[in-house]
Design a protein around this motif. Structure first.
Motif, PDB file in Angstrom:
ATOM      1  N   HIS A  64      36.992  33.057  38.888  1.00  0.00           N
ATOM      2  CA  HIS A  64      38.347  32.897  38.345  1.00  0.00           C
ATOM      3  C   HIS A  64      39.080  31.761  39.063  1.00  0.00           C
ATOM      4  O   HIS A  64      38.819  31.470  40.237  1.00  0.00           O
ATOM      5  CB  HIS A  64      39.135  34.197  38.490  1.00  0.00           C
ATOM      6  N   VAL A  68      43.540  37.510  40.015  1.00  0.00           N
ATOM      7  CA  VAL A  68      42.750  38.523  39.315  1.00  0.00           C
ATOM      8  C   VAL A  68      43.584  39.799  39.239  1.00  0.00           C
ATOM      9  O   VAL A  68      43.949  40.366  40.270  1.00  0.00           O
ATOM     10  CB  VAL A  68      41.418  38.798  40.032  1.00  0.00           C
ATOM     11  N   SER A  84      42.287  37.916  34.362  1.00  0.00           N
ATOM     12  CA  SER A  84      42.958  36.998  35.285  1.00  0.00           C
ATOM     13  C   SER A  84      44.081  36.205  34.619  1.00  0.00           C
ATOM     14  O   SER A  84      44.133  36.076  33.389  1.00  0.00           O
ATOM     15  CB  SER A  84      41.921  36.027  35.868  1.00  0.00           C
TER      16      SER A  84
END
Length: 399
Positions: A64, A68, A84
């Motif tokens: 990500h 998150v 995310s």
């Protein structure tokens, strides 16, 4: 926010574990189905898998590019899905510690993502005001639900896998049937943003947490608010039932984690008769429970009392029991006929539908006694109310 992960034991003599590893605030956490792993997501853009032991060892997952906000294990514990602020949902293989693929059709932050009970579907909720349903195998979005009027904070599957529920900043909770793609139920019971929700393992109840500082317990079979729980001194930000359903935990901006004991079992019908004769309210309205205890509200099952009953009472109870048995026999016939015009015609679905109809009639004429700091609130429904509930029951949502 201290960027630490805390794990408490339910046994008072056991100490809590404090795990350090994330570089910024921890936004979400979940145990694996086996309980041998814990996943956490953070503002530091990483996902960590922890072994909940004294050593507190962890493995870092990086893919990500922003905070998150959600982590969730599949029911077999083999996969992990994360959501995310980078507008994506990502799926990981747990034991190989490997990133698998991304789902990328949301156009704003993704607040929450969950696997279906069978692991074949993924549902996600976003600040783009949509709830999206994904096929894990094809990696395609197969459905978008757009009924929310604000950001969607949380979403989850019903234990049966046939429905989803979502909570949003429009102060509402909505329940959809994912097979027929339609809105089944709409609840506007909170006075502020709804942050989180959780299904009871039985599938009959839903608990919600809101910025109005309350938790609400909804009866999904009857489609109404059952209880309002007070305990947090500020916004209630998260709530979840235990796997067995005997507890649920809530967290809030007051820096408190509260564990609440639940028992939705009820006493026998004879106790309802005694309740009716004593003049206790039978109107089916919801009651508000105030808790000042750290452990929250205790919902306890009452035991039938062996107090003497006169002959007239016994005859009345016997008559009602016979009537109920007759109604159940008729249900077997009526539901067989009604299924001729419904889309779900399999024997398994028909039996489940019949069971739920009976559950409504039986369960809603029984009473539930709730103790909160030695104060008992007695709730019950008459047979007439139970029967009317069956007419309000949305057939496709529960079969």
């Amino acid at each position: 926010m201290d960027s630490c992960l805390m794990i408490w034991s339910m046994r008072p003599q056991m100490r809590a574990y404090r795990f350090v590893g994330h570089k910024d605030a921890v936004m979400c956490v979940q145990f694996s189905p086996s309980g041998h792993l814990v996943a956490s997501g953070s503002r530091d853009k990483t996902v960590r898998l922890w072994v909940p032991s004294v050593k507190g060892e962890s493995t870092v997952f990086k893919a990500h590019t922003a905070t998150v906000r959600s982590v969730h294990f599949s029911s077999d514990g083999q996969s992990l899905v994360t959501a995310s602020d980078d507008k994506t949902v990502k799926v990981w293989m747990v034991h190989r510690q490997k990133f698998l693929f991304s789902l990328s059709q949301h156009i704003n932050w993704v607040r929450c993502a969950r696997f279906s009970p069978d692991g074949r579907l993924i549902v996600s909720a976003s600040d783009d005001k949509t709830v999206k349903l994904w096929d894990k195998t094809s990696k395609e979005c197969i459905r978008s639900f757009c009924e929310h009027g604000g950001f969607v904070n949380h979403v989850d599957f019903h234990p049966s896998g046939t429905c989803i529920a979502a909570a949003g900043t429009d102060n509402t909770v909505k329940v959809w049937d994912v097979r027929m793609n339609r809105l089944l139920q709409h609840y506007q019971v909170h006075s502020a943003v709804v942050n989180s929700l959780s299904f009871h393992p039985s599938g009959n109840y839903l608990v919600t947490a809101s910025n109005d500082s309350t938790l609400k317990i909804l009866d999904l079979l009857e489609g109404r608010l059952l209880y309002t729980l007070h305990g947090h001194q500020g916004p209630a930000t998260c709530v979840a039932f235990s796997r067995a359903g005997d507890f649920f935990a809530s967290g809030g901006s007051d820096e408190q984690v509260m564990v609440w004991k639940t028992n939705f079992d009820a006493a026998d019908y004879g106790d309802v008769l005694k309740t009716q004769k004593s003049g206790t309210s039978m109107d089916g309205t919801h009651h508000t429970l105030q808790s000042e205890m750290d452990c929250g509200v205790h919902l306890k099952k009452t035991k039938p009392q062996d107090s003497g009953r006169n002959h007239a009472q016994q005859e009345e109870e016997t008559s009602l029991a016979n009537t109920l048995e007759h109604i159940m026999r008729q249900l077997d016939v009526l539901t067989q006929l009604s299924f001729q015009g419904l889309s779900c015609k399999s024997g398994k679905e028909r039996k489940y539908f019949q069971f739920l109809l009976k559950e409504v009639i039986v369960r809603h004429q029984l009473k539930a006694v709730i103790f909160c700091q030695c104060t008992a609130f007695v709730l019950s429904c008459t047979l007439e109310a139970a029967l009317s509930a069956t007419h309000r029951l949305s057939v496709p949502s529960l079969c």
